[in-house]
Structure formats: C-alpha cells, structure tokens
Scaffold this active site. Structure first.
Site, PDB file in Angstrom:
ATOM      1  N   TYR A 111       0.850  -1.217  -0.124  1.00 43.33           N
ATOM      2  CA  TYR A 111       0.032  -0.009  -0.051  1.00 43.33           C
ATOM      3  C   TYR A 111       0.900   1.252  -0.070  1.00 43.33           C
ATOM      4  CZ  TYR A 111      -3.561   3.334   1.553  1.00 43.33           C
ATOM      5  OH  TYR A 111      -4.329   4.407   1.414  1.00 43.33           O
ATOM      6  N   ASP A 152      -2.087  -1.426  -4.068  1.00 36.17           N
ATOM      7  CA  ASP A 152      -2.353  -0.242  -4.579  1.00 36.17           C
ATOM      8  C   ASP A 152      -0.909   0.598  -4.422  1.00 36.17           C
ATOM      9  OD1 ASP A 152      -3.372   2.424  -4.658  1.00 36.17           O
ATOM     10  OD2 ASP A 152      -4.471   2.292  -2.812  1.00 36.17           O
TER      11      ASP A 152
END
Length: 261
Positions: A111, A152
DNA sequence: ATGCCGGGCGAAGCCCGA
C-alpha cells in the site's frame, strides 16, 4: 496447475468482510493481497475467511493503512514492513512465501503512500517509500523466483490509465516524478501484469465515491500486479473485476488479478 | 471543485483518502 493472484484495496476489512468473502467464493483466487484493512491484527475478521479455506497473514494498524495476505495454500517466511525502511510507522508492506504444490512463490501486499498534496512532507514520504521499495525489489529479483508485488501503488502509470490526464497532471499519483520512479521500478525487471495482457486505454481500478465518478466512468488505474521475469513468463491472463464497484457498499477500488500457469 | 462520499473513532465533528 494454474495460479490466480489478486490484489484489492478494500477500504476497511471490517465493513467489507462479507463483500470480500462473496468475491472470494466467485473469483476463487489462490492468493489475495489486501490493502487498507484499517484495523489492528486482533480485530481482523479472521473466521469469515478461514471458514472458506483461506490462511491469513496480517500487518494491521489502528484506523489507517494495514495490509494482509489471504492464501488457499500455506503461508511462511513472513516479512512485515519493508526491510529497507525499518523505521516506517505505517503498515504498508507484507511479504510471504506461498507453498503451492511442488513449488513456492513469493508474494507481497503493498500500500504505497498517496502523497498528496504533491509538494510537501507527504509527497517526500511517498518518494522515500518508492526508493525503499526499489531497493528491496532489487534484492528480491536476485532470488530469481516467481515473485508478485501486488498492491495499491497510488501511481497512474500512463495517460491511458486516467480519464482526464490534463486534470491530473500535477497530482501526486500522476506527476512526472512519480511516474519516473514507477518506471524505474519496472526498469529493474518487473512487468505490469495487466499491461502485458491488454493495451486498451480506460481500464480503471479506482473510482472516487464523489461526484458520480463511477456512474460517469471517471476512474484511474492505480492497483497493479508487478511480476518478476519468472512470473511474467507464466502469465496467461490478467483482468480487473470492475463489476464489483457497482455493488452495494463497494470499496472505491476493485480487485485486479492475474493467472499464471 | 480538495472534501461533493465513505470510513475510523467514538459518540460530534474532525482526520483521512486519491
């Protein structure tokens, strides 16, 4: 055997647990990288996933961030946090070996920081994080394993990956310095699984909750599966489960996946 | 158009995301 790997920023695993379980039952991935679980390890709704046959590894954090791995196969050799960024206080990296029948593959859930506003401490942290990932990825690639860095990335790689490139030019997800760092990462020998399989523009993985972005298809592609050469050579298909965004109480991101033989 | 949603925390309203 074919292996299906996916990544999904779920925007709170506690709110999204049933939706994630529904998607697991239909998509049947072997391994899933989750981001933004937004809870501590002890509050992760483990049994919902264990009951449908998934093993878990969790690097949680209260309120913000947090990453996890779900796997139908045994998980071992877990690395929590980037080894090249030992003082990172945010839960953004979790890596493990997945013991498939007859082989092990290495998977990380990533992330990456958002970085906005694009000219301050948050952007500096994003660049620092990208540099640390670059350093660690260089080491991982020397192992010459089937390696998947899924997550992500908060990076829009190219103009084809955003509905309105001009409006995003100065944004931390799209500004040229960000894209250069991402390209540098690919330059180590990593391959974007989705772009290996499709050159179609306008294939998005995120739509803002606001201003009817989903209804107008004003999206961006920021969730990626980056593959080592050993993994890239085995790719059969890669896709984005866009339909999940149209469901009740969706995450603002949808799952991205790849199938390796 | 950075706060139009949506989530966390915690019990109202602020912080955060991309």
């Amino acid at each position: 055997m074919a292996i299906k790997i996916a990544s999904w920023n779920v925007n709170s695993i506690k709110i999204r647990a049933e939706a994630v379980a529904d998607w697991l039952r239909e998509a049947q991935p072997d391994v899933v990288c989750l981001q933004e679980i937004k809870c501590q390890d002890s509050n992760f709704p483990r049994t919902i996933f264990e009951d449908i046959g998934y093993n878990l590894a969790i690097l949680g954090q209260k309120s913000y961030n947090g990453v996890a791995l779900l796997s139908k196969w045994p998980i071992s050799d877990v690395t929590a946090g980037l080894p090249t960024m030992k003082d990172d206080e945010q839960a953004r990296y979790l890596e493990a070996l997945i013991g498939l029948p007859g082989e092990a593959i290495r998977v990380a859930s990533i992330y990456l920081p958002n970085g906005n506003p694009p000219d301050g401490a948050k952007y500096d942290y994003k660049l620092e994080w990208l540099a640390a990932l670059q350093d660690h990825a260089r080491t991982l690639l020397t192992y010459e394993e089937t390696l998947i860095l899924g997550g992500d990335y908060n990076v829009i790689p190219e103009e084809a990956d955003v509905h309105n490139p001009a409006a995003w030019r100065g944004d931390a997800l799209f500004k040229i310095e960000t894209r250069q760092r991402f390209r540098r990462l690919l330059g180590l020998g990593l391959t974007d699984a989705f772009r290996l399989c499709s050159s179609e523009p306008g294939q998005y993985s995120f739509w803002d909750y606001q201003a009817g972005a989903w209804q107008k298809n004003l999206g961006i592609r920021i969730d990626h599966l980056l593959l080592s050469p050993e993994a890239a050579n085995r790719v059969q298909q890669s896709g984005i489960d866009k339909h999940v965004r149209g469901r009740e109480k969706p995450s603002d991101h949808v799952p991205v996946w790849a199938i390796l033989n």
